[in-house]
Each structure stands twice: as structure tokens, then as C-alpha cells.
Design an enzyme around this catalytic site. Structure first.
Site, PDB file in Angstrom:
ATOM      1  N   ASP A  61      16.985 -33.429   9.088  1.00 66.22           N
ATOM      2  CA  ASP A  61      16.963 -32.953  10.524  1.00 66.22           C
ATOM      3  C   ASP A  61      16.718 -31.431  10.657  1.00 66.22           C
ATOM      4  O   ASP A  61      17.511 -30.741  10.213  1.00 66.22           O
ATOM      5  CB  ASP A  61      18.161 -33.503  11.425  1.00 66.22           C
ATOM      6  CG  ASP A  61      18.285 -32.612  12.505  1.00 66.22           C
ATOM      7  OD1 ASP A  61      17.552 -32.123  12.884  1.00 66.22           O
ATOM      8  OD2 ASP A  61      19.434 -32.806  13.275  1.00 66.22           O
TER       9      ASP A  61
ATOM     10  N   CYS B 197      26.657 -30.927  21.034  1.00 65.39           N
ATOM     11  CA  CYS B 197      26.431 -32.353  20.565  1.00 65.39           C
ATOM     12  C   CYS B 197      26.946 -32.448  19.035  1.00 65.39           C
ATOM     13  O   CYS B 197      25.845 -33.009  18.298  1.00 65.39           O
ATOM     14  CB  CYS B 197      24.918 -32.543  20.651  1.00 65.39           C
ATOM     15  SG  CYS B 197      24.519 -32.703  22.483  1.00 65.39           S
TER      16      CYS B 197
ATOM     17  N   HIS C  26      24.174 -33.214  13.932  1.00 66.13           N
ATOM     18  CA  HIS C  26      24.026 -33.568  15.436  1.00 66.13           C
ATOM     19  C   HIS C  26      24.064 -34.933  15.898  1.00 66.13           C
ATOM     20  O   HIS C  26      23.864 -35.779  15.270  1.00 66.13           O
ATOM     21  CB  HIS C  26      22.479 -32.907  15.849  1.00 66.13           C
ATOM     22  CG  HIS C  26      22.320 -32.618  17.264  1.00 66.13           C
ATOM     23  ND1 HIS C  26      21.981 -33.656  17.956  1.00 66.13           N
ATOM     24  CD2 HIS C  26      22.127 -31.615  17.904  1.00 66.13           C
ATOM     25  CE1 HIS C  26      21.840 -33.303  19.237  1.00 66.13           C
ATOM     26  NE2 HIS C  26      22.152 -31.831  19.237  1.00 66.13           N
TER      27      HIS C  26
ATOM     28  N   GLN D 232      16.987 -26.845  13.308  1.00 64.64           N
ATOM     29  CA  GLN D 232      17.383 -25.614  13.443  1.00 64.64           C
ATOM     30  C   GLN D 232      17.054 -24.763  12.372  1.00 64.64           C
ATOM     31  O   GLN D 232      17.317 -23.694  12.285  1.00 64.64           O
ATOM     32  CB  GLN D 232      19.035 -25.476  13.355  1.00 64.64           C
ATOM     33  CG  GLN D 232      19.704 -26.294  14.612  1.00 64.64           C
ATOM     34  CD  GLN D 232      19.591 -25.435  16.094  1.00 64.64           C
ATOM     35  OE1 GLN D 232      19.377 -24.179  15.936  1.00 64.64           O
ATOM     36  NE2 GLN D 232      19.466 -26.304  17.041  1.00 64.64           N
TER      37      GLN D 232
ATOM     38  N   LYS E 266      12.129 -25.257  20.134  1.00 62.18           N
ATOM     39  CA  LYS E 266      13.028 -24.372  19.452  1.00 62.18           C
ATOM     40  C   LYS E 266      12.221 -23.252  18.588  1.00 62.18           C
ATOM     41  O   LYS E 266      12.860 -22.529  17.711  1.00 62.18           O
ATOM     42  CB  LYS E 266      14.087 -24.938  18.387  1.00 62.18           C
ATOM     43  CG  LYS E 266      15.096 -25.900  19.264  1.00 62.18           C
ATOM     44  CD  LYS E 266      16.104 -26.451  18.295  1.00 62.18           C
ATOM     45  CE  LYS E 266      16.591 -27.705  19.160  1.00 62.18           C
ATOM     46  NZ  LYS E 266      17.663 -27.353  20.196  1.00 62.18           N
TER      47      LYS E 266
END
Lengths: 419, 159
Positions: free
Chosen positions: A213, A377, A136, A216, A239
Site C-alpha cells: 500500500d 483510519c 490503514h 503515503q 495524494k
């Protein structure tokens, strides 16, 4: 011991009542343009259950004050609840100590914290930082800023046509100049689940720290930072059915202690004179100013909510939706799924021949179907697949098959309009 | 509003068969427009003689709204003076952002087919991008961006 284990096992095998769980989310009752909302933009932000909304209300109506300061009742309650939220997150990711969990404003803020706190102190001219094509922008731009400032170089792991990382190429990128790896756990644009454990181990054999990261991943995969042995792990509450404006950065205590502060201000100090400031211990060293207390407590309630359902139950249910939706979309002529990795979360990026994603998104909205359209993104991913943008349906555990059907019907309407 | 009233036949037709599509070889003015929200880009080339737009062309990657807007714009400004083109640019921006009273005299003609865009704030920029880019070209600016203006409307009140 035996009866306890047996009852736990039966809990895991019995399927949750997904209709009842869906009813926890008041926003899902909305009608858009007169049609039931089919919210399929969960990779951008998930919705909030009543339990978390109620927790926020309870905090604001009976517990709010500033934390770590006054000795009055409300301040003590708020301080304790804020600390409890940190401990819930510690347990959620199985961190060794609660002080390894830093509240940030979200994943982007966390990565910037590591860039400033670790990168600016330890990365030097000529050093190399490894990132992947799947990152991202939030895990690209901070490192580019650092590379430009320091004269460091960014090396990029390529992906194959399915949207999977090329691990051989990853391993070939390592040399004595490699000083940092930034790695997305699950691709937001494609849903690819990366084999991060092996990649972390490989980096460690070269003495290189790894930031994951997990924005997600955390909503769909059980995270165990000790088992992963990652050096940093970050994700955002919004999220995970929590509020916006809050996330965490996990970091190994020794690394966090060695780092320099990112932001200066109140709470992050032990003592201040105009000659010298002594910084507070972790995690406070990285939490300057009054934090978003309500959001942190809501974050704690959100992980309680998800844990009660069970992340593995959630993942299994979502996988069913993914398989159903994948089969449905593959059946529509002119629709192409972008990102077909063997290991995926419930994310489907797709293109329709000759039709721009923004037109797709606007017309789907007419049927109450909310998808994300754009570059997500993740422009390097778009460039890899030679598309300016895609449409993306991303599913959560409160979605149902009839919403996939609404998506399919909407896509057919789009095709009819542009025939 | 009903989306189908936006995706009307005239818009779909200009999307399918864009007019003045391509690039002029001997342009006196040109500009590139970007919509960073979606990554769309649009190149406009034009030939200005005695302050009149003799020829104009556009090309680029974009959605149907943007492409149809560009196609109809080039058809509308061809042969017009720079001042008349600027008037159209102004009126189209006002139309797209819901500020134009279409009951009052204006010069937009069939371009009023885009009036429904005012109810879709996320798509207003798609329709306006060609007009920004034309404005930039006429004023010898190299590029235009949908993010560099104050034309974004307030969000509609969905009740």
C-alpha cells in the site's frame, strides 16, 4: 555522453524555486477565518497545481468522448490520452509493461481488487495472511472479509514504541500456511517508512506474494516496482496533486493474468453470450465500465508535474520541514509527538496533554491551520499508543516554515484556552 | 463565527469539572453512545422512578464539546420527567443543527451556549452525542451512534 550526464547532475544539485512552485497552487491563496490558509493535511489529500487543473479543462473542452469504442475523432483522442496516462504511470513506477498498470478508483479499490481477484481464488481455509499494526483500515478490512469467508487467519506484525515494525517478529510469523502479505510502505498515521525491500525479499524466499500500500509513499519516495520486486503496488492520485476518484494498481503481469476479474461489465470482455463470457486481456480485464477518463489524464499530468520537480528534491525539501517542525513541537511543554521512527516522511502525529484532538483541530482552524484530527483510519495504531485519536500535521513541498510557525502559535493558543 | 465564542468559560468549566461524572451502581436505564468519526464513546446510566429521572451519570472518552454537553445535559435533566427530558433532547438537537428559533420560547436555558456549534458541521455530532445516548437510554436501547440519525446539517455556505 559526458556533457549530458554533467548537465543532469547540475540539475539535480540546483534547488528548485519553492516559492515559484507554491504559486502554482491557487487554493493556497485562500484565507480561512481571515487568516492565510496553512494547509497541513497533505497526507489526507494534497492540493492541485494549475498545470493539472488546466489539463483537466483542456480534456473536457477539446478531447472528451468515451474510450475504446467509437471510430470518430474525439473517441480516438480520448483513447490515446487515456493510454498515454497509463504509460506515464508505468514510467513513474518503472513497471516493465504498461499492461501491468490498472486504473482503479484509488488505493482502497485496488486492495479490494486484489482481495477479490487474487485472494478469493487462491486463499483457502487454514491459510494465513500477514498484515502489520501500521496498516490503514483499507488494508485490514478487505482481508478480514476474505479471512471470514474462507476460514483463513490474519497474523499481525507488531511495532515498537517509536512506531517501527518489529522485523524479527515479522520473520517469525512465516510458516507453510502463510499465503499473502499486505504491507503499508509509509504509515499514514505516523509517517514511518517501512523497510519493504527486505520484507518483500523475505516473503519471496517463502514463496509468498506481497502487496504494498503505497498511498503515503508515492508522493515522497521514488518508486521502482522492478527493483522492489513487489507483486502488487498501489496508490491514489489525490495524494499526488491529482484528482480524486483515480488510482493505480500495479501487478506483475503473470499474477494479473492468473487472477479472476473483480467487476464484470463492458470493456472487460472479449466476447459475451448468455452461455459464456471470454474475458479481455489485462489491464482491460480489471477495468469494467467507462473509467474516470478525465481523472486518469489528470493523474498523468500530476505525475508529469511531480517528476519535473523531482521526487528526490521534494523529499529533501520536506525532510527540512519535518526536522524544523519536530524541533519546534518538541520545544512546547505538554506536546508529545507520537511516532518517532528513524525513517519518516514529513508527518507529525501529536497529542497535547489533557486536550482532545478535535478541540485542537477546531481551534487551529481559527488560525487558518488545517490539520487532521482523529484516528486516521488506523485504529490499531491508536490502540498501540493508548490514544483514541491524535492531531496530525502532514507537509508537502509547497508548505513553508512560516506555516510551521502558524501551527506552533496555534498550539500555544489551544493550550492557553484550556489552561 | 469566532471559535472562542464556542469555547466559552461555561463550556471550559464543565469540561474541566464535569458534573455527574461516573456510573450509577443501580441504574434502571443505560446506553452507550459512539461517534465513529473520532472514536469517542460515552456511557450514560440513570435511575428512572415514576417516570422521573432521579439520578443520572455519564462517563467516557471525549472532546471538550462532548463532555461539556454531557455534563450540562445531566444537570439539566436531573429531576425532570421523561417527557420533559425528551423535549429538551428535541430542542437541543434543533439548536445544534441551527433549526431552533431562539427568539421563540424554549426550555434550554444556559444550554444555548452551544448555539455556535451549528456553524461547525464537523463538531455538531460531538455536542449531540450525549443527547442521542440519553434518548437511547430512556427508550431502553443499548447503544446510540451519531451516524444513525438525520440530524447532520447541510454544510454552511463559506463565501
Amino acid at each position: 555522453m559526458t556533457p549530458v550526464n554533467a548537465s543532469l547532475k547540475s540539475d539535480v544539485s540546483s534547488s528548485p524555486d519553492w516559492e515559484k512552485i507554491r504559486a502554482d497552487f491557487p487554493i493556497l491563496q485562500l484565507k480561512i477565518e481571515g487568516k492565510p490558509l496553512a494547509y497541513l493535511d497533505n497526507a489526507a489529500s494534497s492540493q492541485m497545481p494549475q498545470q493539472v487543473i488546466d489539463r483537466l479543462v483542456r480534456y473536457q473542452t477539446t478531447q472528451h468522448a468515451n474510450i475504446n469504442r467509437a471510430v470518430h475523432y474525439l473517441s480516438e483522442v480520448a483513447t490515446l490520452e487515456y493510454h498515454n496516462a497509463r504509460c506515464k504511470l508505468q514510467q513513474f513506477i518503472n513497471a516493465r509493461e504498461d499492461r501491468e498498470v490498472i486504473f482503479t478508483s484509488g488505493t482502497t479499490d485496488s486492495i479490494n481488487l486484489v482481495m477479490h481477484g487474487y485472494g478469493r481464488k487462491f486463499i483457502k481455509a487454514g491459510d494465513e495472511i500477514i498484515l502489520t499494526t501500521l496498516e490503514h483500515h483499507s488494508n485490514i478490512v478487505p482481508w478480514q472479509m476474505l479471512a471470514n469467508e474462507k476460514g483463513a487467519t490474519i497474523r499481525v506484525v507488531p511495532i515498537n514504541d517509536k512506531g517501527e515494525l518489529d522485523i524479527d517478529e515479522y520473520e517469525k510469523l512465516f510458516n507453510e500456511r502463510t499465503k499473502f502479505v499486505g504491507l503499508i510502505h509509509v504509515s499514514n498515521a505516523l509517517g514511518t517508512i517501512n523497510p519493504i525491500k527486505g520484507m518483500i525479499d523475505f516473503a519471496h524466499r517463502h514463496g509468498v506474494p506481497v502487496l504494498i500500500d503505497g498511498a503515503q509513499a508515492a508522493p515522497h519516495i521514488t518508486i521502482d516496482v522492478q527493483a522492489l520486486d513487489c507483486d502488487f503496488y498501489t496508490f491514489s492520485a489525490h495524494k499526488l496533486c491529482g484528482p480524486t476518484g483515480i488510482g493505480i494498481l500495479y501487478g506483475k503481469a503473470a499474477l494479473l493474468e492468473a487472477m479472476q476479474p473483480f467487476k464484470g461489465g463492458g470493456d472487460m470482455i472479449t466476447s459475451v453470450t448468455f452461455e459464456k463470457t471470454i474475458y479481455n486481456t489485462i489491464p482491460h480485464k480489471f477495468e469494467a465500465g467507462t473509467p474516470p477518463i478525465a481523472a486518469a489524464i489528470g493523474f498523468g499530468a500530476a505525475v508529469d508535474y511531480l517528476t519535473a520537480i523531482g521526487i528526490e528534491q521534494i523529499a529533501a525539501y520536506e525532510l527540512g520541514l519535518l526536522e524544523y517542525a519536530t524541533a519546534c513541537l518538541n520545544d512546547i511543554p505538554g506536546v508529545r509527538i507520537i511516532g518517532t521512527a528513524a525513517e519518516k516522511t514529513a508527518v507529525i502525529s501529536f497529542a497535547i496533554d489533557g486536550i482532545h484532538p478535535h478541540d485542537i483541530g477546531t481551534i487551529l482552524n481559527q488560525d487558518g491551520v488545517a490539520v487532521r484530527t482523529g484516528h486516521h483510519c488506523a485504529q490499531p495504531v491508536m490502540q498501540r499508543f493508548n490514544v483514541p485519536a491524535t492531531s496530525r500535521a502532514s507537509f508537502a513541498f509547497y508548505n513553508k516554515k512560516t506555516e510551521v510557525d502558524a501551527l506552533v502559535a496555534g498550539i500555544k493558543t489551544v493550550q492557553k484556552i484550556f489552561l | 463565527m469566532h471559535t472562542n465564542s464556542l469555547y466559552q468559560e461555561v463550556i471550559l468549566d464543565h469540561n474541566r469539572k464535569p458534573r455527574n461524572y461516573g456510573k450509577l451502581d443501580h441504574a434502571s436505564h443505560h446506553a452507550t453512545g459512539h461517534n465513529p468519526l473520532c472514536g469517542d464513546r460515552l456511557d450514560i446510566t440513570l435511575q428512572l422512578e415514576d417516570d422521573q429521572i432521579n439520578s443520572i451519570a455519564f462517563q467516557g472518552e471525549s472532546c471538550a464539546i462532548c463532555k461539556a454537553s454531557a455534563s450540562m445535559m445531566t444537570a439539566a435533566v436531573k429531576g425532570k420527567s421523561r417527557a420533559n427530558a425528551e423535549t429538551l433532547i428535541h430542542e437541543f438537537r434543533e439548536l445544534a443543527t441551527g433549526k431552533l428559533d431562539t427568539n421563540q420560547p424554549h426550555h434550554l436555558g444556559r444550554l444555548t451556549v452551544f448555539s455556535g456549534i451549528r456553524d461547525l458541521p464537523t463538531r455538531v455530532k460531538c455536542a449531540i452525542l450525549p443527547w442521542h445516548t440519553l434518548h437511547a437510554a430512556l427508550n431502553s436501547l443499548d447503544s446510540a451512534s451519531t451516524e444513525a440519525d438525520d440530524s447532520a446539517p447541510a454544510m454552511p455556505n463559506h463565501s
